[in-house]
Structure formats: C-alpha cells, structure tokens
Design a protein around this motif. Sequence first.
Motif, PDB file in Angstrom:
ATOM      1  N   VAL A  18       0.837  -1.194   0.000  1.00 31.11           N
ATOM      2  CA  VAL A  18       0.000   0.000   0.000  1.00 31.11           C
ATOM      3  C   VAL A  18       0.875   1.248   0.000  1.00 31.11           C
ATOM      4  O   VAL A  18       1.842   1.342   0.760  1.00 31.11           O
ATOM      5  CB  VAL A  18      -0.935   0.027   1.231  1.00 31.11           C
ATOM      6  CG1 VAL A  18      -1.763   1.305   1.238  1.00 31.11           C
ATOM      7  CG2 VAL A  18      -1.836  -1.200   1.243  1.00 31.11           C
ATOM      8  N   LEU A  19       0.518   2.186  -0.866  1.00 33.52           N
ATOM      9  CA  LEU A  19       1.127   3.514  -0.850  1.00 33.52           C
ATOM     10  C   LEU A  19       0.076   4.471  -0.302  1.00 33.52           C
ATOM     11  O   LEU A  19      -1.037   4.547  -0.826  1.00 33.52           O
ATOM     12  CB  LEU A  19       1.545   3.934  -2.262  1.00 33.52           C
ATOM     13  CG  LEU A  19       2.191   5.311  -2.397  1.00 33.52           C
ATOM     14  CD1 LEU A  19       3.570   5.314  -1.736  1.00 33.52           C
ATOM     15  CD2 LEU A  19       2.303   5.716  -3.862  1.00 33.52           C
ATOM     16  N   SER A  20       0.387   5.186   0.749  1.00 34.49           N
ATOM     17  CA  SER A  20      -0.601   6.082   1.360  1.00 34.49           C
ATOM     18  C   SER A  20      -0.911   7.248   0.430  1.00 34.49           C
ATOM     19  O   SER A  20      -0.107   7.608  -0.450  1.00 34.49           O
ATOM     20  CB  SER A  20      -0.082   6.617   2.697  1.00 34.49           C
ATOM     21  OG  SER A  20       0.999   7.518   2.476  1.00 34.49           O
TER      22      SER A  20
ATOM     23  N   ASN B 264       0.783  11.891  -2.999  1.00 36.94           N
ATOM     24  CA  ASN B 264       0.881  13.331  -3.285  1.00 36.94           C
ATOM     25  C   ASN B 264       2.334  13.800  -3.259  1.00 36.94           C
ATOM     26  O   ASN B 264       2.732  14.675  -4.042  1.00 36.94           O
ATOM     27  CB  ASN B 264       0.050  14.121  -2.272  1.00 36.94           C
ATOM     28  CG  ASN B 264      -1.439  13.937  -2.490  1.00 36.94           C
ATOM     29  OD1 ASN B 264      -1.879  13.728  -3.619  1.00 36.94           O
ATOM     30  ND2 ASN B 264      -2.223  14.000  -1.422  1.00 36.94           N
ATOM     31  N   LYS B 265       3.113  13.231  -2.376  1.00 36.20           N
ATOM     32  CA  LYS B 265       4.535  13.563  -2.307  1.00 36.20           C
ATOM     33  C   LYS B 265       5.224  13.212  -3.630  1.00 36.20           C
ATOM     34  O   LYS B 265       6.031  13.993  -4.160  1.00 36.20           O
ATOM     35  CB  LYS B 265       5.179  12.805  -1.145  1.00 36.20           C
ATOM     36  CG  LYS B 265       6.680  13.034  -0.984  1.00 36.20           C
ATOM     37  CD  LYS B 265       7.223  12.204   0.181  1.00 36.20           C
ATOM     38  CE  LYS B 265       8.734  12.363   0.314  1.00 36.20           C
ATOM     39  NZ  LYS B 265       9.272  11.542   1.416  1.00 36.20           N
TER      40      LYS B 265
ATOM     41  N   ASN C 258       9.499  16.320  -9.287  1.00 32.34           N
ATOM     42  CA  ASN C 258       9.826  16.239 -10.715  1.00 32.34           C
ATOM     43  C   ASN C 258      10.625  14.985 -11.057  1.00 32.34           C
ATOM     44  O   ASN C 258      10.543  14.475 -12.179  1.00 32.34           O
ATOM     45  CB  ASN C 258      10.609  17.489 -11.149  1.00 32.34           C
ATOM     46  CG  ASN C 258       9.730  18.738 -11.158  1.00 32.34           C
ATOM     47  OD1 ASN C 258       8.511  18.637 -11.356  1.00 32.34           O
ATOM     48  ND2 ASN C 258      10.334  19.895 -10.935  1.00 32.34           N
ATOM     49  N   ASN C 259      11.403  14.500 -10.105  1.00 31.14           N
ATOM     50  CA  ASN C 259      12.171  13.282 -10.341  1.00 31.14           C
ATOM     51  C   ASN C 259      11.252  12.068 -10.539  1.00 31.14           C
ATOM     52  O   ASN C 259      11.585  11.133 -11.271  1.00 31.14           O
ATOM     53  CB  ASN C 259      13.127  13.010  -9.180  1.00 31.14           C
ATOM     54  CG  ASN C 259      14.255  14.025  -9.124  1.00 31.14           C
ATOM     55  OD1 ASN C 259      14.690  14.523 -10.154  1.00 31.14           O
ATOM     56  ND2 ASN C 259      14.712  14.339  -7.914  1.00 31.14           N
ATOM     57  N   PHE C 260      10.084  12.113  -9.898  1.00 25.13           N
ATOM     58  CA  PHE C 260       9.102  11.037 -10.068  1.00 25.13           C
ATOM     59  C   PHE C 260       8.582  11.021 -11.497  1.00 25.13           C
ATOM     60  O   PHE C 260       8.497   9.964 -12.129  1.00 25.13           O
ATOM     61  CB  PHE C 260       7.958  11.208  -9.075  1.00 25.13           C
ATOM     62  CG  PHE C 260       6.843  10.205  -9.254  1.00 25.13           C
ATOM     63  CD1 PHE C 260       7.042   8.870  -8.947  1.00 25.13           C
ATOM     64  CD2 PHE C 260       5.601  10.606  -9.732  1.00 25.13           C
ATOM     65  CE1 PHE C 260       6.021   7.946  -9.112  1.00 25.13           C
ATOM     66  CE2 PHE C 260       4.577   9.684  -9.900  1.00 25.13           C
ATOM     67  CZ  PHE C 260       4.788   8.358  -9.588  1.00 25.13           C
ATOM     68  N   ASP C 261       8.214  12.194 -11.999  1.00 22.47           N
ATOM     69  CA  ASP C 261       7.740  12.276 -13.383  1.00 22.47           C
ATOM     70  C   ASP C 261       8.790  11.715 -14.334  1.00 22.47           C
ATOM     71  O   ASP C 261       8.469  10.999 -15.287  1.00 22.47           O
ATOM     72  CB  ASP C 261       7.439  13.729 -13.762  1.00 22.47           C
ATOM     73  CG  ASP C 261       6.210  14.256 -13.056  1.00 22.47           C
ATOM     74  OD1 ASP C 261       5.578  13.470 -12.326  1.00 22.47           O
ATOM     75  OD2 ASP C 261       5.872  15.437 -13.246  1.00 22.47           O
TER      76      ASP C 261
ATOM     77  N   GLN D 102      12.934   7.954  -1.355  1.00 22.72           N
ATOM     78  CA  GLN D 102      11.807   8.688  -0.767  1.00 22.72           C
ATOM     79  C   GLN D 102      11.520   8.282   0.676  1.00 22.72           C
ATOM     80  O   GLN D 102      10.776   8.952   1.388  1.00 22.72           O
ATOM     81  CB  GLN D 102      10.528   8.490  -1.606  1.00 22.72           C
ATOM     82  CG  GLN D 102      10.672   8.907  -3.061  1.00 22.72           C
ATOM     83  CD  GLN D 102      11.244  10.299  -3.192  1.00 22.72           C
ATOM     84  OE1 GLN D 102      10.672  11.264  -2.687  1.00 22.72           O
ATOM     85  NE2 GLN D 102      12.384  10.409  -3.867  1.00 22.72           N
ATOM     86  N   LYS D 103      12.077   7.114   1.065  1.00 21.19           N
ATOM     87  CA  LYS D 103      11.881   6.611   2.430  1.00 21.19           C
ATOM     88  C   LYS D 103      10.383   6.509   2.798  1.00 21.19           C
ATOM     89  O   LYS D 103       9.935   6.991   3.834  1.00 21.19           O
ATOM     90  CB  LYS D 103      12.625   7.481   3.448  1.00 21.19           C
ATOM     91  CG  LYS D 103      14.145   7.501   3.213  1.00 21.19           C
ATOM     92  CD  LYS D 103      14.854   8.222   4.324  1.00 21.19           C
ATOM     93  CE  LYS D 103      16.357   8.238   4.191  1.00 21.19           C
ATOM     94  NZ  LYS D 103      16.975   7.507   3.126  1.00 21.19           N
TER      95      LYS D 103
END
Length: 552
Positions: free
Chosen positions: A83-85, A90-91, A96-99, A124-125
């Motif tokens: 599960v990702l909260s 939102n984080k 931009n690194n996620f995109d 991202q921990k």
Amino acid sequence: MSNRLKNIYTYLVQNRKHQLQGWHDEYESFTLNIQKIKEQLIDGRILKDIEIYQDTYFENYDDLIKKLIYDRENAVSTRGRSVLSGENLNKFRNDNNFDGAISNIIKNPSLETYKEFEKFWSDQKVGNNPVLVNRALAACSIDLTSIVNEYKFNEAFYWLQREKIISEYKDSEQDWYSKNIFVMAELKKQLDDIEGIDNIWISIFYWELYLNLSNPFSLKKQIIKYGAPGTGKTFKAKEISELQFEIWKSEFAENEDYTFDNLIETIQFHPSYTYEDFMEGLRPMLDENNQAQLSLENGIFKTFCMKAGKWERDVIGLNLEKDWNDITIEELVQYKDDLQGDYWNYIFKIQDQSKKISDAVPPYFVIIDEINRAELSRVFGELMLCLEYRGRNGMVKTQYSQLNNEKTGMIKLGESYRFFIPNNVYILGTMNTIDRSVESFDFALRRRFKWEEVDPDISLLKYHLKEYHENWLPLADNLSSLNGEIEIQPLLGKDYRIGHAYLWNLRYSKNQEVKEVRKMIWKDSISPLLEEYLRGTGREDLMDVFAKKFGL
C-alpha cells in the motif's frame, strides 16, 4: 520439453479461455493505452500534458499514476498487501524526479530504468514496496509477466527450472526484471507456434502455472468452496479437479487408460446423511437361506479411499523408514517383486525414476456438494485425525474395526484393521454461505479445510453472453449493478448476491429484445429469490430499489 509445456498450456489456458478472455482483453487494452502515451512522450510531450491522454482511457496524469502504483488493482495485477498512502502519493506527484522516473519506464522499460525507479522509491523513504515498482514496469512492457510479487514469481520460475522445462538461468543478475525477461523469452520460444498466442496469453499462463503447479494443488488436500447461490461452486470444484488430473496424466500416464470419470466421486450431503452412509455400517443382507442378516458394508468414502490408496497401502506394507512423500520411484524398483498389482506397471515404466511416487500415482477427487447440510461431526466421526494427518501417520481404528475382514478392511496391522485417507485423495466441499446450517462446521473441522470464496463472475458471464447472444450482453452489467446494491444493504450483504448462473441457461427466444428478457429473468428467477431473502424483515420496499438497479 516443449510438448509437455504445450500440454500444460492447453489445460491451463487454451481449454479455459472462456474464463480468462476477459482478463486478457482488459490486460491488452491497458498496455496498449500505455503504448499510446509512450508515443506521445517520444514525440517530446511530458506526462502532465492533458493532451496526451485524449486517445487513451486515462482521464489525466493523476488517473494514470493511480492506476500504475496506487489503485488496489489494474488490468495487469493487484497490489496485494502493498500500500502507498495518499500522503505519499501526493509527495510523489509533486516531485519532478518522479515524473522523470515514470516517463523513463514508459518510454524505455529496461533493467536500467527499472533500477532507476527502484532507487527513486528507496530514496523517498516511504517504505519498501517492490510489488508496486514491479507492477508499474509490468504495465509498461509485455515482455514481463503479470506476477509482480517476487516471491510468487520465483515459485513458478524455480519450478520450471527444476522440471527442466526451460533452460538453466545463468545470468549474474538475480533481480525480478532480469528473470522475467528470461522466462518470457523461454516460454515464447516453446509456445510461439500455438494459434492465437501472444505475450499477454503467455503472461497469464505464467500466473496460472504459479497457481496450479509451482504452488501445487497437492498442498491443499481439503478445500471448501463457499459463496452465494449460483456462483458455480460445484462446477469450479469439478473443473479444477479435471484440470489437475489432465496435468498429472500428461506427465505420468499419457498412454495409459486412466480417465477422469473413474477417479472422481460426487456425494450430495443432506440432513439425514450418516457415518454409516459415508464410512461403514451394519446393513441387512440376505444370506444363502434367503434370511436377513446384519452385515458390515463399506460406505461410499471408505470404498473410494480403498481404491485410491492401493499404492500407498502396498508401500506401507514394505515397512520402509522413509515417509511416503519422500520416496522416489527408483527406491521402489528393488521391491518390484513385492509390488505385484497391475496398477504398478505404468509406475515402473516412467522414464524419470527420480520422480516422487507421491507425484506419480493418480489423483483421486471427492466432491461433497452442500457439505454443511449434514451433521458433520457425526458423518466424519474419527476421520478428524485422518483429515489432519494423511497416510500412515493418520491411521485409525474405525467404529466397526473389530468386524472388518479382508473384503471390508483397508489395511491390517497386527490383529486389527486400520483406515487412513490416502495422500492422493482430494476432498472438495461446496456450501452456500446463506444456508443456516453453516454452523455445522465447528472450529476443529474448519481449520482442517482451506476456504476459498467463489464470487459471482461478471467477466465470465459477459464472455458467455457475447458468445450466446451479443445483444443480451447488457444483462451482465445489470447483474453487477444489482449485486453492488445487495452488498451494501445491512440486512443482506455479499453472501446474498445473485450468482452468474441465474443468467446462464436462458431459454428465451433470441428474437426478443434485451429489455424483454430482462423483465422475464427478473420475474422468473431473481425477484422470487430476493422476496424470500426479505420475507419478514419489514423491508420489502427494497424490491423497488433492486428492480431499478437491475435496469427495470
């Protein structure tokens, strides 16, 4: 080994396309929509451009990201317990690194971009979530399987290696991605000439391999299939039994005359069913003088176990120190003179003598329909121990053991006869969860069975209606909508949903419009059932709500 793999593919996929076609089509559509986004990204657009989603079924950037890593399931796989909260989602969105990481795996799913995405996630921990990372990659490449849980993937992978069905994996890279690429290439090489095969089918096949072989049916000796009425529980029990039989026969007895019908017994439980019917009991029989005498007669289950257990009984008689499940065919060759039954002939003809004898003997299946309708503690009696421990370790004296003889006894040890449930006997029970007699399953008995819920299968119904009469296809969505309403009603709940079997054998004229057929199904089948559910509750007004949900 390609013939063996093709046989397994036939049993697991080809013969079950009516069940799997819906998943295949959704899976294919999902990956094709990802490919459309890939083309836009290669042309220089960025993920947050709303225009790149116009020709896809993703509404926007947020919808894409949710389906890749957040939603409980997409067309490729579920996220299981990973599960990702919402906070962490939102984080990610604001980074931009996620995109960049997502764009890279869409444009070029590779070991390099896979590791980059893993690193981003780790930095991202937000907790270790390899399943979500893997699921994102699997959606972006049809050269990966649908098993995104690495443990489950490895179960199937190492089974294929052990069985020498695929080549030995020698790459130094031991990650999920690298082994996926390898196994998909190996499977494609052997299955590529099958009509209609594609990467999606091969990926689905890999999942079915995990479910049915690498995660073996033999570990689930006793299963209860439960659910709402009309969900096909008995049909599924027979289907999975025949599937396992066909897989066994293709490996061990392809040229032998074993048939599925000779290895299955179906029993219908009811309130007056007893131990004497199931196991053994005294029955009046006419003697040679035409006089009635009480005689010990075996019941249906004991007779079946004696037939299924002849191999194991013979091996017990050898007094070997090893457990039945550890003995190989090779270890029994020296005892051929003691294993004289004709049923041993094919065993000693098996080419790979290192195979376990427990795998080589045929599986036998008992289907107990409506298992909860009988008083189970009375019917099973001392079998509680046999259900817990199979074979020699679970041998018991039955209630009439002192009256057993060579004809009725299973195995004689010392001066008395004993009974055991053979390791190759599979017991599959079915039950409707709304049946009030469900309480007949006490906790001791419950834990001896694996419980598998059978839900109404709307995708299977859609496939069936499309083949039967495509104009009636909307009925499947009507049933889905109705079940959704039933499930949220406090008085009812999911156990009261309507099974897809209620819309299966429709005997109405195919000339009739779907709206007319819908009315007749409601009147003939669904309305009487729901009225019975609501009788005496004071909420008969819900019938109007249900009718509207069904499209009336």
